[in-house]
Enzyme design. Structure first.
Site, mmCIF file in Angstrom:
data_model
loop_
_atom_site.group_PDB
_atom_site.id
_atom_site.type_symbol
_atom_site.label_atom_id
_atom_site.label_comp_id
_atom_site.label_asym_id
_atom_site.label_seq_id
_atom_site.Cartn_x
_atom_site.Cartn_y
_atom_site.Cartn_z
ATOM 1 N N HIS A 1 -61.929 -19.995 96.487
ATOM 2 C CA HIS A 1 -62.756 -20.251 97.316
ATOM 3 C C HIS A 1 -62.476 -19.911 98.735
ATOM 4 C CE1 HIS A 1 -65.681 -22.316 94.838
ATOM 5 N NE2 HIS A 1 -64.705 -23.089 94.241
ATOM 6 N N HIS B 1 -65.640 -28.039 92.553
ATOM 7 C CA HIS B 1 -64.302 -28.775 92.939
ATOM 8 C C HIS B 1 -64.379 -29.790 93.977
ATOM 9 C CE1 HIS B 1 -62.407 -26.646 89.359
ATOM 10 N NE2 HIS B 1 -61.398 -27.422 89.694
#
Length: 451
Positions: free
Chosen positions: A265, A218
């Site tokens: 993350h 991402h």
């Protein structure tokens, strides 16, 4: 302490899940008490949330102290299932580490009854955690940010560029996106770092939870697209450079921070994804023009494009056991191959010709009612056509692949764990989607007079 040791220590600190949890608390996300072995309000909900998914698990390298259970895969779309201000126990939390990527082994005390409904992972049935969200504007802002790296955004963004703005820029953005995402997905399966542990992290989404974490794709996409968009358009279109310099950090930071906010993350994953993308762009961006010209003009370009992308897909499937990242990679490669082949056909039949270099830079045309109406009509008609193609190809490719390779297709989710099914399904389906975007749909526009 040497420089190498200091860097290693810094990397360990940036990877700590406690820093992710601290950022979440700063943004108003609080974990709710986790479910214990005590009887729940609705036993059927407990069974749905906690029972292992037989036959569709993905075995990863066991984490220290992990149980030897299966790990259900994530989906190919990110969502934001937590309800702002909602309460209740986390249905998707509390699984041992090694069962769901990045989930710690502690179950914690009993939680209050569930409140609200969760959007489930359609491939695994896994649910995100219910959490108390006190800052609604940030929640919706970061939900939007994380969607900037998902399939829904891509399937709208690239066609919009190709159909309404500048086909050349759209094609070259796709070339960069395919390259960046492919390298990012393969790097994940080589490094094999798990997601941040939960607890202490609150998992607001689970759709990529079975994939590895390092680097954040991402963050890579959120860095590559805005930077490439400015590099490709400045000098080709007339607009203030300051607008582009403002867009890049806003877009990039929104996507990157959203991944920490969602609990998917660590800070190190985000930084690595950003720097990795800068390196990829520095090396490969000078060749984007050559690649696009080759795709359009070379006599054997379609054969080379299809063969190369298929070979890259097969290679990526050998890096690790089955997960949704395999399907994502095949989807990315299929889309790129389809868009490139479609642009080749469109160029050779004179359907979508790029403006002459003599008239550059292009001026932004005045927005009229007719122009706006045609743009909306192209998006609506084009997206309906693309979605119909995707649905038809999905219904054809999965049963056909199962029949050819003698794989039972009673359970589609289980059948798709086989490379022989998932690779052709994703590659052919999204190859046709890409081909539709750059040839079939523009031809339809030309036929009905809205090109």
């Amino acid at each position: 302490m040497s420089l190498r040791q200091r860097l290693a220590q810094l990397a360990r600190r940036l990877q700590e899940p406690q820093k992710v949890a601290r950022f979440q608390r700063l943004c108003g996300v609080e974990a709710l008490p986790r479910r214990s072995a005590a009887p729940a309000t609705d036993p059927r909900e407990d069974e749905k949330a906690e029972a292992p998914l037989a036959g569709e698990a993905r075995r990863r390298e066991p984490q220290p102290g992990a149980s030897a259970g299966p790990q259900p895969p994530g989906n190919d779309r990110n969502q934001c299932p937590a309800k702002p201000g909602g309460g209740g126990g986390g249905g998707g939390g509390g699984a041992p580490n090694g069962v769901r990527n990045g989930l710690a082994t502690e179950l914690g005390p009993a939680s209050p009854p569930r409140v609200g409904a969760l959007r489930r992972n359609s491939l695994t049935g896994e649910e995100g955690e219910l959490a108390h969200v006190s800052n609604w504007p940030l929640y919706y802002l970061f939900c939007f940010g994380t969607e900037l790296g998902n399939e829904l955004f891509y399937i709208l963004f690239f066609p919009f560029w190709i159909w309404n703005l500048d086909a050349l820029v759209g094609r070259r953005l796709v070339v960069i996106w395919v390259l960046v995402m492919y390298l990012g997905q393969c790097t994940k399966d080589i490094i094999r770092w798990p997601r941040p542990a939960s607890p202490p992290v609150v998992k607001l989404e689970v759709f990529y939870n079975s994939e590895y974490s390092m680097p954040s794709t991402h963050a890579m996409s959120g860095t590559a697209i805005p930077i490439s968009m400015i590099l490709l358009t400045y000098g080709r279109w007339q607009y203030p450079l300051l607008c582009g310099l403002i867009l890049i950090p806003c877009w990039c930071s929104l996507v990157c921070l959203s991944r920490i906010y969602m609990g998917m993350h660590s800070i190190l994953d985000i930084i690595a994804g950003f720097l990795y993308t800068i390196l990829i762009l520095a090396i490969f961006y000078p060749f984007v023009d050559l690649i696009d010209d080759f795709n359009q003009t070379h006599k054997y370009a379609p054969l080379i494009i299809i063969g190369l992308h298929l070979a890259l897909g097969i290679f990526s499937f050998t890096l690790d056991t089955w997960s949704t990242s395999r399907g994502d990679t095949a989807e990315i490669l299929g889309s790129g191959a389809g868009i490139a082949c479609g642009s080749h056909v469109s160029h050779n039949v004179g359907l979508m010709l790029d403006p002459s270099l003599d008239i550059l830079p292009l001026a932004l045309p005045p927005i009229t009612v007719t122009m706006f109406g045609k743009a909306i009509l192209r998006i609506l008609i084009g997206m309906v056509f693309v979605l119909i193609v995707r649905d038809i190809m999905k219904r054809i490719t999965i049963p056909l692949a199962c029949k050819i390779f003698s794989i039972p297709c009673d359970d589609i989710r289980k059948a798709r764990q086989h490379m022989e099914v998932e690779l052709p399904y994703r590659y052919i389906t999204y190859g046709m989607v890409g081909f539709s975007i750059t040839f079939l749909v523009p031809y339809l526009f030309f036929f009905i007079g809205i090109s």
